[in-house]
Design an enzyme around this catalytic site. Structure first.
Site, PDB file in Angstrom:
ATOM      1  N   THR A 183       0.872  -1.187   0.000  1.00 19.96           N
ATOM      2  CA  THR A 183       0.000   0.000   0.000  1.00 19.96           C
ATOM      3  C   THR A 183       0.905   1.231   0.000  1.00 19.96           C
ATOM      4  O   THR A 183       1.286   1.710  -1.048  1.00 19.96           O
ATOM      5  CB  THR A 183      -0.971  -0.009   1.206  1.00 19.96           C
ATOM      6  OG1 THR A 183      -0.239  -0.261   2.401  1.00 19.96           O
ATOM      7  CG2 THR A 183      -2.033  -1.072   1.025  1.00 19.96           C
TER       8      THR A 183
ATOM      9  N   ASN B 123       0.072  10.449   6.816  1.00 19.04           N
ATOM     10  CA  ASN B 123      -1.199  10.081   7.440  1.00 19.04           C
ATOM     11  C   ASN B 123      -2.186  11.231   7.500  1.00 19.04           C
ATOM     12  O   ASN B 123      -3.401  10.998   7.600  1.00 19.04           O
ATOM     13  CB  ASN B 123      -0.927   9.506   8.834  1.00 19.04           C
ATOM     14  CG  ASN B 123      -0.344   8.116   8.741  1.00 19.04           C
ATOM     15  OD1 ASN B 123      -1.054   7.171   8.428  1.00 19.04           O
ATOM     16  ND2 ASN B 123       0.948   7.996   8.955  1.00 19.04           N
TER      17      ASN B 123
ATOM     18  N   LYS C 244       3.843  -7.004   4.079  1.00 19.28           N
ATOM     19  CA  LYS C 244       3.611  -5.602   3.769  1.00 19.28           C
ATOM     20  C   LYS C 244       3.209  -4.887   5.045  1.00 19.28           C
ATOM     21  O   LYS C 244       2.670  -5.479   5.986  1.00 19.28           O
ATOM     22  CB  LYS C 244       2.544  -5.430   2.681  1.00 19.28           C
ATOM     23  CG  LYS C 244       1.136  -5.862   3.026  1.00 19.28           C
ATOM     24  CD  LYS C 244       0.300  -4.905   3.838  1.00 19.28           C
ATOM     25  CE  LYS C 244       0.319  -3.509   3.265  1.00 19.28           C
ATOM     26  NZ  LYS C 244      -0.397  -2.568   4.195  1.00 19.28           N
TER      27      LYS C 244
ATOM     28  N   THR D 112      -1.182  -1.871   9.331  1.00 23.07           N
ATOM     29  CA  THR D 112      -1.767  -2.820   8.432  1.00 23.07           C
ATOM     30  C   THR D 112      -0.709  -3.792   7.962  1.00 23.07           C
ATOM     31  O   THR D 112      -0.111  -3.638   6.934  1.00 23.07           O
ATOM     32  CB  THR D 112      -2.329  -2.109   7.240  1.00 23.07           C
ATOM     33  OG1 THR D 112      -1.433  -1.019   6.964  1.00 23.07           O
ATOM     34  CG2 THR D 112      -3.676  -1.493   7.506  1.00 23.07           C
TER      35      THR D 112
ATOM     36  N   GLU E  33       6.357   4.348   8.049  1.00 30.32           N
ATOM     37  CA  GLU E  33       5.979   5.570   7.336  1.00 30.32           C
ATOM     38  C   GLU E  33       6.810   6.757   7.816  1.00 30.32           C
ATOM     39  O   GLU E  33       6.822   7.088   9.004  1.00 30.32           O
ATOM     40  CB  GLU E  33       4.484   5.836   7.510  1.00 30.32           C
ATOM     41  CG  GLU E  33       3.647   4.862   6.706  1.00 30.32           C
ATOM     42  CD  GLU E  33       2.155   4.992   6.944  1.00 30.32           C
ATOM     43  OE1 GLU E  33       1.395   4.576   6.055  1.00 30.32           O
ATOM     44  OE2 GLU E  33       1.744   5.486   8.008  1.00 30.32           O
TER      45      GLU E  33
END
Length: 385
Positions: A145, A380, A167, A178, A257
């Site tokens: 993603t 985000n 992932k 996730t 991230e």
């Protein structure tokens, strides 16, 4: 970056089914024969339909295929979302000529949006064997993603191979991120033994990982063993599974991230494993520690603060605690300004280690995370818009 093939007897199908226009978003990995299997899932009270369906299918510890739908989590979509998940699993099973209970379904992406079933059905109508992909890296790429690169790991286990794909870069604090991790092996192993081994491995790897303290609604980690390479000594298989899952854990943490550094925190001298893990997680999850690591600031006071938050652990005594950055003790043996400057330079490396000794008992635990940058906020803040 070398190619990594799937183990003997496993093949994959990869496609774009229209969830995202420009990337693959649908993957099926299937074995030629039924597999013994083990799986662990999120404990979120908002578990997605894919988790609900897969948890039920995994109870039998016999799976033959795994599906990944990326860019759409199909979470918080009610009865329709559950019916859609069941339909996808059943349709793939029918095409493969297996029972639906042999299919693991995973899904990851935006919450609150149902599958675009018209496009999913159109693709599944033409789906079927033979599956034509042998490349594990292609499978990992289709799962992505907001990942910046595909996550693949492999190890030998006697005559067998263990290959894992994963992932996840955000919403990661697995509670079984996730996060989806699928491991495939051609080793022959009994289902009960595989389940016990996998749970031990997950505890020390995926469940010792945190990017941002947020547990996903879709966390799934599973292993499928088809036995085509013959039996493997249990300790040899466990070592290989641990190697693969630890490699994937480190890749997930490094690719958090907005992350620029991998953060490894080891706590020793603890009363028991639970205490060691609890304190290590308090350190790796501290926003103040994470931002200090991002700024290459050896601010050991923030580590002391994080340890001190474990207020229910009344046997933690600051007079017995030691804190290190890398190999350099910073508390209670204080470092002068020149030493701190040298530590700051060392902390600009891609990997930063923080060590804590509680001085209580024999247990230790290591956890994996990353720094906290403005990039995390940006990603985000704009995730759905």
């Amino acid at each position: 970056m070398h190619d990594v093939s799937l183990p003997t007897g496993f093949r994959a199908h990869i496609a774009n089914i229209g969830i995202k226009d420009d990337t693959d978003d649908f993957t099926v990995v299937a074995s030629d024969v039924p597999c013994t299997s083990a799986a662990v899932f999120t404990r979120s009270r908002f578990s997605g339909p894919s988790v609900v369906v897969s948890r039920r299918h995994a109870e039998g510890r016999t799976l033959q295929a795994a599906i990944v739908i990326s860019k759409n989590a199909n979470v918080a979509t009610g009865a329709e979302g559950l019916a859609n998940a069941e339909e996808v699993a059943a349709s793939v099973a029918t095409s493969l000529g297996i029972d639906a209970s042999g299919v693991l379904l995973t899904s990851t992406g935006v919450i609150g949006r149902p599958y675009p079933m018209d496009r999913v059905r159109a693709h599944l109508a033409s789906f079927g064997p033979p599956l034509d992909v042998d490349d594990a890296r292609a499978v990992a790429t289709a799962m992505m993603t907001t990942d910046t690169h595909a996550k693949v790991a492999e190890a030998a286990a006697g005559t067998a191979r263990v290959v894992g794909v994963a992932k996840g870069v955000g919403m990661i604090e697995p509670d079984m991120a996730t996060m989806i991790a699928l491991v495939f092996t051609d080793a022959e192993v009994a289902a009960d033994e595989l389940d016990a081994v996998f749970r031990r491995v997950v505890a020390r790897t995926f469940n010792s990982l945190s990017v941002d303290t947020d547990t996903s609604t879709s966390d799934t980690a599973a292993v499928l063993a088809n036995g085509l390479a013959g039996p493997v000594e249990p300790d040899v298989l466990e070592d290989a599974l641990h190697s693969v899952c630890l490699d994937l854990t480190r890749q997930l943490a490094s690719d958090g991230e907005g992350a620029t550094r991998l953060l490894v925190v080891r706590v020793g001298g603890a009363r028991d494993d639970d205490q060691a893990k609890r304190v290590a997680k308090a350190v790796v999850n501290s926003p103040l520690v994470k931002t200090a690591v991002h700024g290459a600031d050896p601010n050991w006071g923030r580590v002391a603060m994080a340890i001190g938050k474990c207020s229910d652990d009344t046997d933690i005594d600051e007079d017995r605690v030691a804190i290190c950055f890398g190999d350099q003790e910073v508390y209670p043996s204080l470092v002068d300004e020149a030493g701190l400057a040298a530590l700051s330079t060392a902390m600009q490396a891609d990997e930063v280690h923080i060590g804590v000794d509680l001085g209580i008992g024999p247990s230790s635990w290591t956890v994996y995370g990353c720094d906290l940058s403005d990039g995390y906020v940006r990603i985000n803040a704009d995730y759905t818009t």
